[in-house]
Motif scaffolding. Structure first.
Motif, PDB file in Angstrom:
ATOM      1  N   ILE A  60      35.530 100.629  18.034  1.00 33.50           N
ATOM      2  CA  ILE A  60      35.118 101.995  18.377  1.00 33.50           C
ATOM      3  C   ILE A  60      35.775 102.314  19.715  1.00 33.50           C
ATOM      4  CG2 ILE A  60      33.173 103.473  18.988  1.00 33.50           C
ATOM      5  CD1 ILE A  60      31.410 101.630  17.255  1.00 33.50           C
ATOM      6  N   THR A  61      36.627 103.318  19.723  1.00 36.53           N
ATOM      7  CA  THR A  61      37.319 103.689  20.952  1.00 36.53           C
ATOM      8  C   THR A  61      36.449 104.635  21.752  1.00 36.53           C
ATOM      9  OG1 THR A  61      39.445 103.450  19.836  1.00 36.53           O
ATOM     10  CG2 THR A  61      39.440 104.669  21.903  1.00 36.53           C
ATOM     11  N   LEU A  62      36.089 104.212  22.945  1.00 34.68           N
ATOM     12  CA  LEU A  62      35.268 105.036  23.834  1.00 34.68           C
ATOM     13  C   LEU A  62      36.137 105.996  24.653  1.00 34.68           C
ATOM     14  CD1 LEU A  62      32.841 102.260  25.123  1.00 34.68           C
ATOM     15  CD2 LEU A  62      32.443 103.909  23.285  1.00 34.68           C
ATOM     16  N   LYS A  63      37.306 105.500  25.038  1.00 33.88           N
ATOM     17  CA  LYS A  63      38.222 106.325  25.824  1.00 33.88           C
ATOM     18  C   LYS A  63      39.644 105.933  25.442  1.00 33.88           C
ATOM     19  CE  LYS A  63      39.594 107.400  30.526  1.00 33.88           C
ATOM     20  NZ  LYS A  63      39.559 106.970  31.901  1.00 33.88           N
ATOM     21  N   HIS A  64      40.445 106.900  25.039  1.00 36.08           N
ATOM     22  CA  HIS A  64      41.829 106.626  24.654  1.00 36.08           C
ATOM     23  C   HIS A  64      42.672 106.320  25.881  1.00 36.08           C
ATOM     24  CE1 HIS A  64      41.365 107.633  20.447  1.00 36.08           C
ATOM     25  NE2 HIS A  64      40.618 108.678  20.813  1.00 36.08           N
ATOM     26  N   VAL A  66      45.596 106.523  28.526  1.00 33.64           N
ATOM     27  CA  VAL A  66      46.347 107.617  29.153  1.00 33.64           C
ATOM     28  C   VAL A  66      47.760 107.094  29.362  1.00 33.64           C
ATOM     29  CG1 VAL A  66      46.551 109.098  31.174  1.00 33.64           C
ATOM     30  CG2 VAL A  66      44.277 108.492  30.289  1.00 33.64           C
ATOM     31  N   MET A  67      48.729 107.831  28.765  1.00 39.25           N
ATOM     32  CA  MET A  67      50.111 107.385  28.840  1.00 39.25           C
ATOM     33  C   MET A  67      50.963 108.448  29.516  1.00 39.25           C
ATOM     34  SD  MET A  67      50.585 105.493  25.185  1.00 39.25           S
ATOM     35  CE  MET A  67      52.079 104.717  25.692  1.00 39.25           C
ATOM     36  N   GLU A  68      51.962 107.973  30.170  1.00 40.66           N
ATOM     37  CA  GLU A  68      52.946 108.867  30.769  1.00 40.66           C
ATOM     38  C   GLU A  68      54.305 108.372  30.289  1.00 40.66           C
ATOM     39  OE1 GLU A  68      54.397 109.350  35.214  1.00 40.66           O
ATOM     40  OE2 GLU A  68      52.390 110.191  34.930  1.00 40.66           O
ATOM     41  N   ILE A  72      51.777 102.965  30.076  1.00 42.02           N
ATOM     42  CA  ILE A  72      50.330 103.156  30.010  1.00 42.02           C
ATOM     43  C   ILE A  72      49.796 103.253  31.435  1.00 42.02           C
ATOM     44  CG2 ILE A  72      48.142 102.104  29.322  1.00 42.02           C
ATOM     45  CD1 ILE A  72      49.604 100.702  27.066  1.00 42.02           C
ATOM     46  N   ILE A  73      49.182 104.390  31.725  1.00 50.08           N
ATOM     47  CA  ILE A  73      48.591 104.601  33.054  1.00 50.08           C
ATOM     48  C   ILE A  73      47.188 103.987  33.092  1.00 50.08           C
ATOM     49  CG2 ILE A  73      47.860 106.337  34.736  1.00 50.08           C
ATOM     50  CD1 ILE A  73      50.870 106.247  34.315  1.00 50.08           C
ATOM     51  N   THR A  74      46.382 104.311  32.086  1.00 52.16           N
ATOM     52  CA  THR A  74      45.025 103.768  31.966  1.00 52.16           C
ATOM     53  C   THR A  74      44.867 103.231  30.552  1.00 52.16           C
ATOM     54  OG1 THR A  74      44.236 105.510  33.457  1.00 52.16           O
ATOM     55  CG2 THR A  74      42.571 104.294  32.247  1.00 52.16           C
ATOM     56  N   PRO A  75      44.486 101.934  30.416  1.00 57.38           N
ATOM     57  CA  PRO A  75      44.337 101.384  29.069  1.00 57.38           C
ATOM     58  C   PRO A  75      43.116 101.958  28.359  1.00 57.38           C
ATOM     59  CG  PRO A  75      43.711  99.752  30.717  1.00 57.38           C
ATOM     60  CD  PRO A  75      44.237 100.944  31.458  1.00 57.38           C
TER      61      PRO A  75
END
Length: 140
Positions: A60-64, A66-68, A72-75
């Protein structure tokens, strides 16, 4: 310092410590075998039966993430319940195998305990009286 090393050597060379070390090493190898059985033999057919799902991919993905661009900026943050199911099956199989092993060992030790010891030989005077009685019965 030499006394401490001598005491440690005596501690480490006792039978229980060596037996425990061997048990831990074999247990680790057994855990790897069971993990492989679950991951490679049991889970694929189960996944196929429920629609071709790989259990380790269930989450279950809680937060996708963040990519630039390609970076990957935030996993992603996810709850990996499929991996939990697989590890739980590993545990159940290992626990069941250990249960069977201990049950077998207990049944072997009970058989050894149930074998009655040979009765002690009667004292010499009792043996002599028994022989006299048997002779009198034959004559009589």
């Amino acid at each position: 310092m030499g006394n401490i090393l001598q005491e440690f050597k005596q501690f480490a060379m006792r039978g229980n410590v060596v037996d425990m070390a061997v048990g831990i090493i074999i247990g680790g190898a057994f855990g790897k075998i069971v993990s492989s059985v679950v991951a490679d033999l049991i889970m694929p057919p189960i996944g196929l039966l429920i629609g071709g799902v790989n259990f380790t991919d269930l989450k279950i993905t809680l937060k996708h993430a963040v990519m630039e661009g390609d970076k990957i900026i935030t996993p992603a943050v996810s709850i990996n319940y499929g991996n939990f199911i697989q590890v739980t099956l590993d545990f159940i199989i290992i626990a069941f195998a250990i249960f069977l092993l201990i049950k077998g060992m207990n049944s072997l030790s009970k058989k050894k305990e149930e074998t009655p010891p040979a009765p002690p030989a009667p004292p010499a005077d009792i043996q002599l009286l028994t022989e006299i009685r048997d002779l009198l019965k034959k004559q009589g």
